[in-house]
Design an enzyme around this catalytic site. Sequence first.
Site, PDB file in Angstrom:
ATOM      1  N   LYS A   1      32.327  44.859  45.657  1.00  0.00           N
ATOM      2  CA  LYS A   1      33.705  45.373  45.821  1.00  0.00           C
ATOM      3  C   LYS A   1      33.701  46.898  45.904  1.00  0.00           C
ATOM      4  O   LYS A   1      34.462  47.490  46.682  1.00  0.00           O
ATOM      5  CB  LYS A   1      34.574  44.927  44.646  1.00  0.00           C
ATOM      6  CG  LYS A   1      35.004  43.478  44.754  1.00  0.00           C
ATOM      7  CD  LYS A   1      35.780  43.061  43.539  1.00  0.00           C
ATOM      8  CE  LYS A   1      36.265  41.624  43.695  1.00  0.00           C
ATOM      9  NZ  LYS A   1      36.446  40.944  42.406  1.00  0.00           N
TER      10      LYS A   1
ATOM     11  N   GLU B   1      32.740  33.337  40.507  1.00  0.00           N
ATOM     12  CA  GLU B   1      32.069  33.075  41.783  1.00  0.00           C
ATOM     13  C   GLU B   1      31.348  31.734  41.686  1.00  0.00           C
ATOM     14  O   GLU B   1      31.014  31.264  40.579  1.00  0.00           O
ATOM     15  CB  GLU B   1      31.034  34.181  42.067  1.00  0.00           C
ATOM     16  CG  GLU B   1      31.620  35.463  42.597  1.00  0.00           C
ATOM     17  CD  GLU B   1      32.283  35.329  43.972  1.00  0.00           C
ATOM     18  OE1 GLU B   1      31.816  34.533  44.801  1.00  0.00           O
ATOM     19  OE2 GLU B   1      33.295  36.013  44.197  1.00  0.00           O
TER      20      GLU B   1
END
Length: 345
Positions: free
Chosen positions: A225, A210
């Site tokens: 997620k 990220e």
Amino acid sequence: MELKIGFVGFGNAARAFARLLEEQRARLLSEYEIRWRTTAIATASHGCIMADEIDLAHAVAARETEGALPSLPGAVIVRDSFELIQSCDADILFETTPLNPIDGQPAITHIRKAIERSINVVTANKGPLAFAFKQLNEIAERAGVAFRFEGTVMDGAPVFNLIETCLPAVEVLGFSGVLNSTTNYILTEMESGRSFEDALIEAQRLRIAEANPDYDIDAWDAAVKTVVLANVLMRADACPADVARTGIRQITPHHLKEAAGRGNVLRLIARANRSGGEVKLSVAPEEVSAVSLYGSARGTSSVLAIETDLMGELALFENNPGIRQTAYALLSDMIRVHTGLVRKN
Ligand SMILES: NC(=O)c1ccc[n+]([C@@H]2O[C@H](COP(=O)([O-])OP(=O)(O)OC[C@H]3O[C@@H](n4cnc5c(N)ncnc54)[C@H](OP(=O)(O)O)[C@@H]3O)[C@@H](O)[C@H]2O)c1
């Protein structure tokens, strides 16, 4: 049918998708009768442009070599992503701004504003699904536009499409899996003697981390997620703060060596289970057998086991994906949006 395409976010994922689009142009036309042209691109600090047709390959090259989007004859330069969404001429918008695990913004507003203008939306950004899935899905249904997000979990592996398209009437009772590539890459590199820091630098070089790698290491990405899967597959209405979350920051080579002595490895495992009326969510490192389903997920690989009422347990394994698989998720969603538009017309 011709699709006018807009990008909000033009980073690693969007540019990999742009390359794939150019590469697959002839196939999209011959197999799906899809013609496409790019009409809008927004970034945070490298320009926001709109035009009747932006040369996408040129835009990718300009962003990667000169750092900014190209100035094109006839192009309109706008202030920011909001102004671009408000005024662009697009049939489909690709939202790929970075994950914000605190409140999902500004991506939620990007998507809502696009839907309000009857623009179909495809995103690889988990934030909006984790904080506003129900709301965004409802307004998309009311507006009669598509809202697709296959790339948010396991890249282009058909997680949401599997349940939606291939498993009618099935109820998802729970799931577990290894969902974050960066932490899995770090853990497996550490198993081979590499330091945590070196493995993280390599994950960043591979462009799988990220923008803020703390979101991977402290398990925010995996928690988000988990929430996305729970909200979409189990109608959980959860948010990331509901996940009992432990990252991999405290894991040392000593822990891995001890586990290896028992024939085991450490994996960051996400779990969701329905208990009473509640869905319980967690992400934490667990010691598992090196030859188990989870232990077999090495490097950037991910795995998801889904427990259902009518089909028992199913598992999806994605072997060592890279940015191309994220790009494929956006491409597959685009083809689905196109199929829906063709049916409607
Ligand atoms: N990379 C992967 O392997 C992968 C896999 C699955 C899902 N995803 C998801 O895909 C999304 C994008 O990832 P990435 O790796 O492409 O990130 P990235 O390389 O950091 O790119 C993010 C892009 O968004 C732009 N941006 C940031 N804030 C913005 C704003 N407010 N308005 C308009 N543009 C804005 C940035 O602008 P600047 O160019 O000016 O910085 C940049 O172009 C993330 O949500 C990530 O979680 C990524």
